[in-house]
Design a protein around this motif. Structure first.
Motif, short mmCIF file in Angstrom:
data_model
loop_
_atom_site.label_atom_id
_atom_site.label_comp_id
_atom_site.label_asym_id
_atom_site.label_seq_id
_atom_site.Cartn_x
_atom_site.Cartn_y
_atom_site.Cartn_z
N GLU A 3 0.85 -1.12 0.22
CA GLU A 3 0.11 0.24 0.10
C GLU A 3 0.68 1.19 -0.15
N CYS A 4 1.91 1.12 0.80
CA CYS A 4 2.68 2.38 1.01
C CYS A 4 3.57 2.79 -0.34
N ARG A 7 0.70 4.33 -2.80
CA ARG A 7 0.39 5.67 -2.48
C ARG A 7 1.58 6.63 -2.99
N GLN A 8 2.73 6.29 -2.75
CA GLN A 8 3.95 7.00 -3.31
C GLN A 8 3.84 7.01 -4.86
#
Length: 278
Positions: A3-4, A7-8
Motif C-alpha cells: 500500500e505504501c 500511495r507514493q
C-alpha cells in the motif's frame, strides 16, 4: 506492491469524511489538483480519493513504462491497484475525459470495488467512423497534433489548452491547463496522447453493467453532444445529462453544476428509479 509503495507511486490522497467514497481520475495532461473545484465541497460529507497516473502530477516518474502505458489498460491498472491497496469497496469512480473510459475499464475489472461511474465529457473513440459514429476528428488531424508535440511542445500546449477549456473559460484556468501540459514529461505526454486519441473502446460500452452518469457539455470541441448521446445509449445503465456549458473541463469551469449532478445521481430517490435522467 504494498500500500505504501502504491500511495507514493501514484501520489494518492485520502481526505474528507463520509460513508460513501468518491474516487476521482484526472484526464490527459492533467493531475489530481484540477478536481479541487468539485472536491472542496464534496469532502464535507464524502470520503475522497485522488491520485496522479504514473507520469502525471507528482507521481513517481521512475515507474513510468512506455510498454505499460501505451494502452488505456495500463492506466486502468493504476486505478485497480490503488483500489486493491486501499481495500476499497462500493466506490463511486468519477473520470474526466479519457478517464471516463479508463475508469470503465477499471470498474469492469473490479466490479466488487466500484458500484457507480460518473463520466465527465467522455469519448470512447475520437476518430470519425461515418456514418455510424462521429468522433469529431480525422486521423490526419490527430496525427498532426501528435507531430506538433515533437516539433514544438510548448506551442502544442498553448494551442491545445484554450481549445480544451472552451471560449468562456477564465484566463487563469486556461493558463493552469497549459502549465499542466507543459510540466508533463514530453515522452509521457506523447505516450498518453496516442493511447487517448487512437484507441477505440466502443465495444466495451454494452458490456458495462454499472450504473453510469454521463455528464455532457453542450459545446465541447473534443467530445460533442453526439458522442455523449452515443455513450449513454450504448451503456445498459447509462444516464445522460447535457449541461448548458461550454468546454471540455466542466469540472473546473462549471464545478457547482457538476457537483449538483453527482449528488443527484447518488441520491436515494435516483438510485431507486429506473428512469434515465435527461
Amino acid at each position: 506492491m504494498d500500500e505504501c509503495t502504491i500511495r507514493q507511486r501514484n501520489n494518492v490522497k485520502v481526505f474528507g469524511s463520509g460513508e460513501r467514497t468518491l474516487m476521482f481520475a484526472h484526464g490527459f495532461g492533467c493531475d489530481q489538483t484540477m478536481w479541487r473545484y468539485v472536491t472542496d465541497s464534496l469532502q464535507r460529507d464524502h470520503t475522497i480519493i485522488t491520485f496522479d497516473y504514473v507520469g502525471s502530477g507528482h507521481s513517481d516518474l521512475s515507474a513510468f513504462s512506455t510498454h505499460r502505458y501505451a494502452t488505456l489498460e495500463g492506466y486502468a491498472t493504476d486505478i485497480t491497484e490503488i483500489l486493491d491497496a486501499l481495500e476499497l469497496d462500493n466506490v463511486i469512480l468519477v473520470g474526466h475525459s479519457v478517464s471516463s473510459v479508463i475508469g470503465m475499464i477499471a470498474a469492469m475489472k473490479s466490479p466488487d470495488r466500484v458500484n457507480h461511474l460518473v463520466m465527465v465529457c467522455p469519448s470512447p473513440y475520437y476518430l470519425n467512423d461515418l456514418p455510424e459514429y462521429e468522433g469529431g476528428f480525422e486521423r490526419e488531424d490527430l496525427e498532426e497534433l501528435i507531430d506538433l508535440m515533437d516539433k514544438n511542445y510548448i506551442g502544442w500546449a498553448n494551442y491545445l489548452a484554450p481549445l480544451v477549456m472552451g471560449g468562456g473559460a477564465d484566463t487563469h484556468m486556461v493558463e493552469e491547463l497549459s502549465g499542466s501540459f507543459c510540466s508533463t514529461d514530453p515522452l509521457v505526454a506523447k505516450t498518453f496522447a496516442k493511447a487517448t486519441f487512437f484507441s477505440d473502446h466502443r465495444s466495451l460500452l454494452p458490456n458495462c453493467q454499472i450504473p453510469t452518469l454521463v455528464l455532457q457539455s453542450k459545446i465541447d470541441s473534443l467530445a460533442s453532444v453526439k458522442v455523449g448521446e452515443y455513450v449513454s445509449r450504448k451503456l445498459p445503465k447509462g444516464l445522460l445529462r447535457i449541461l448548458d456549458t461550454e468546454g471540455h473541463c466542466i469540472h473546473m469551469t462549471n464545478h457547482d453544476e457538476v457537483e449538483a449532478e453527482i449528488r443527484a445521481f447518488l441520491s436515494p430517490k435516483q438510485a431507486a428509479s429506473d428512469t434515465p435522467l435527461s
